[in-house]
Design a protein around this motif. Structure first.
Motif, PDB file in Angstrom:
ATOM      1  N   VAL A   2       7.020 -13.890  27.486  1.00  0.00           N
ATOM      2  CA  VAL A   2       7.522 -12.562  27.133  1.00  0.00           C
ATOM      3  C   VAL A   2       8.152 -11.935  28.371  1.00  0.00           C
ATOM      4  CG1 VAL A   2       6.914 -10.297  26.249  1.00  0.00           C
ATOM      5  CG2 VAL A   2       5.728 -12.332  25.381  1.00  0.00           C
ATOM      6  N   THR A 177      17.317  -8.805  20.137  1.00  0.00           N
ATOM      7  CA  THR A 177      15.975  -9.382  19.993  1.00  0.00           C
ATOM      8  C   THR A 177      15.471  -9.254  18.564  1.00  0.00           C
ATOM      9  OG1 THR A 177      15.510  -8.793  22.298  1.00  0.00           O
ATOM     10  CG2 THR A 177      13.630  -9.320  20.893  1.00  0.00           C
ATOM     11  N   ALA A 178      15.731  -8.104  17.939  1.00  0.00           N
ATOM     12  CA  ALA A 178      15.317  -7.912  16.550  1.00  0.00           C
ATOM     13  C   ALA A 178      16.063  -8.855  15.612  1.00  0.00           C
ATOM     14  CB  ALA A 178      15.557  -6.463  16.141  1.00  0.00           C
ATOM     15  N   PHE A 180      17.275 -11.892  16.302  1.00  0.00           N
ATOM     16  CA  PHE A 180      16.736 -13.249  16.460  1.00  0.00           C
ATOM     17  C   PHE A 180      15.350 -13.368  15.823  1.00  0.00           C
ATOM     18  CE2 PHE A 180      19.874 -13.782  19.929  1.00  0.00           C
ATOM     19  CZ  PHE A 180      20.397 -15.001  19.524  1.00  0.00           C
ATOM     20  N   ALA A 181      14.558 -12.299  15.908  1.00  0.00           N
ATOM     21  CA  ALA A 181      13.214 -12.350  15.323  1.00  0.00           C
ATOM     22  C   ALA A 181      13.264 -12.333  13.798  1.00  0.00           C
ATOM     23  CB  ALA A 181      12.387 -11.185  15.844  1.00  0.00           C
ATOM     24  N   LEU A 182      14.257 -11.633  13.211  1.00  0.00           N
ATOM     25  CA  LEU A 182      14.353 -11.530  11.761  1.00  0.00           C
ATOM     26  C   LEU A 182      15.089 -12.690  11.117  1.00  0.00           C
ATOM     27  CD1 LEU A 182      15.200  -7.726  11.413  1.00  0.00           C
ATOM     28  CD2 LEU A 182      13.034  -8.838  10.859  1.00  0.00           C
ATOM     29  N   ALA A 190      18.809  -9.913   9.040  1.00  0.00           N
ATOM     30  CA  ALA A 190      19.263 -10.377  10.351  1.00  0.00           C
ATOM     31  C   ALA A 190      20.784 -10.343  10.455  1.00  0.00           C
ATOM     32  CB  ALA A 190      18.740 -11.782  10.620  1.00  0.00           C
TER      33      ALA A 190
END
Length: 227
Positions: A2, A177-178, A180-182, A190
Motif C-alpha cells: 500500500v 485508484t477507484a 482499477f479497484a472497481l 469502472a
C-alpha cells in the motif's frame, strides 16, 4: 504493498542524487529554437505567435518601465506551463507541487517589484500602505494591515500554485485508484469512472496552463503598482 497517495509529490532521487534538477532543465530542451532559415516550421511559427500575443496582452496595462520585464515574465510563463504539463504524464514528477520551489520563484520576483518601486518612486510605493482620505484614528491600524497584506503576496503566489496542482493530481490519483479497484467488481461503474477520469485529466491540463498564467499575471499586477 500500500503506497501513500502523497508519495507522488516527493522529490525523486537516483543513487542519492535529487532528480529535481533534471526535471527543471527538461523543459528547456522541449521548446524549438529559432532557425536561421527564412521560413520557420509550423511549430516554431505557432510558438512565436503565442509568445507575441501573450507578451502584448501582458504588457498592455504596464508603462514603458515595466516593458523591461517582458523577457523575464514570458520565459517564466513558458517555464511554468512546461513544468505543469509534464507533471501530468505517467511516471513523471511535478516540481511545482513543492511549496519550496514555488516560494523560491515567488519571493525574489515579488521582492524585485518592491525594490523597483522603492527605488523609482518611493513616495507612491509607500503611499500604497495608507489609502487616501483615511481618518486619523485608523491610520496606524491601516498601515499595519496594508503592510501585512504586502508581505502575504509572495505566500499567496506560492501557496496558490502549489495547492491547485496538488489537489488536481491527488484527485486524479484517487479516481484512477477507484477505477482499477472497481474494474473486476463492477465493470460498468469502472468504465464510467474512467470517463470521469479522462474529463478530469483534460480539466487538469487547463488548470496547469491557467495557474501558470495567473502566477505571471499577478506578478505583472504587482509590477504595475511600482513602475
Amino acid at each position: 504493498m500500500v503506497l501513500n497517495f502523497f508519495d507522488q509529490f516527493e522529490s525523486p532521487s537516483l543513487l542519492g542524487i535529487p532528480l529535481v534538477v533534471l526535471a527543471l532543465s527538461l523543459p528547456l530542451l522541449l521548446f524549438p529554437t529559432p532557425s536561421p532559415r527564412w521560413l520557420n516550421s509550423r511549430l516554431l511559427t505557432l510558438q512565436n505567435w503565442f509568445i507575441n500575443r501573450f507578451t502584448q496582452q501582458l504588457l498592455l496595462p504596464l508603462s514603458l518601465g515595466g516593458h523591461k520585464w517582458a523577457l523575464l515574465l514570458t520565459s517564466l510563463m513558458l517555464f511554468l506551463i512546461a513544468l505543469n504539463m509534464l507533471g501530468l504524464l505517467p511516471y513523471t514528477y511535478t516540481p511545482t507541487t513543492q511549496l519550496s520551489l514555488n516560494m523560491g520563484l515567488a519571493v525574489p520576483l515579488w521582492l524585485a517589484t518592491v525594490i523597483v518601486g522603492l527605488r523609482n518612486q518611493p513616495t507612491i510605493a509607500l503611499g500604497h500602505l495608507l489609502p487616501e482620505g483615511t481618518p486619523a484614528p485608523l491610520v496606524p491600524v491601516l498601515i499595519v494591515i496594508e503592510t501585512i497584506s504586502l508581505f502575504i503576496r509572495p505566500l499567496a503566489l506560492g501557496v496558490r500554485l502549489t495547492a491547485n496542482l496538488t489537489a488536481g493530481h491527488l484527485l486524479i490519483q484517487l479516481i484512477a485508484t477507484a477505477a482499477f479497484a472497481l474494474l473486476p467488481l463492477m465493470t460498468t461503474v469502472a468504465i464510467l469512472t474512467s470517463t470521469v477520469l479522462l474529463l478530469l485529466t483534460l480539466l487538469e491540463v487547463g488548470v496547469a496552463m491557467i495557474q501558470a498564467y495567473v502566477f505571471v499575471l499577478l506578478l505583472s499586477l504587482y509590477l504595475q503598482e511600482n513602475v
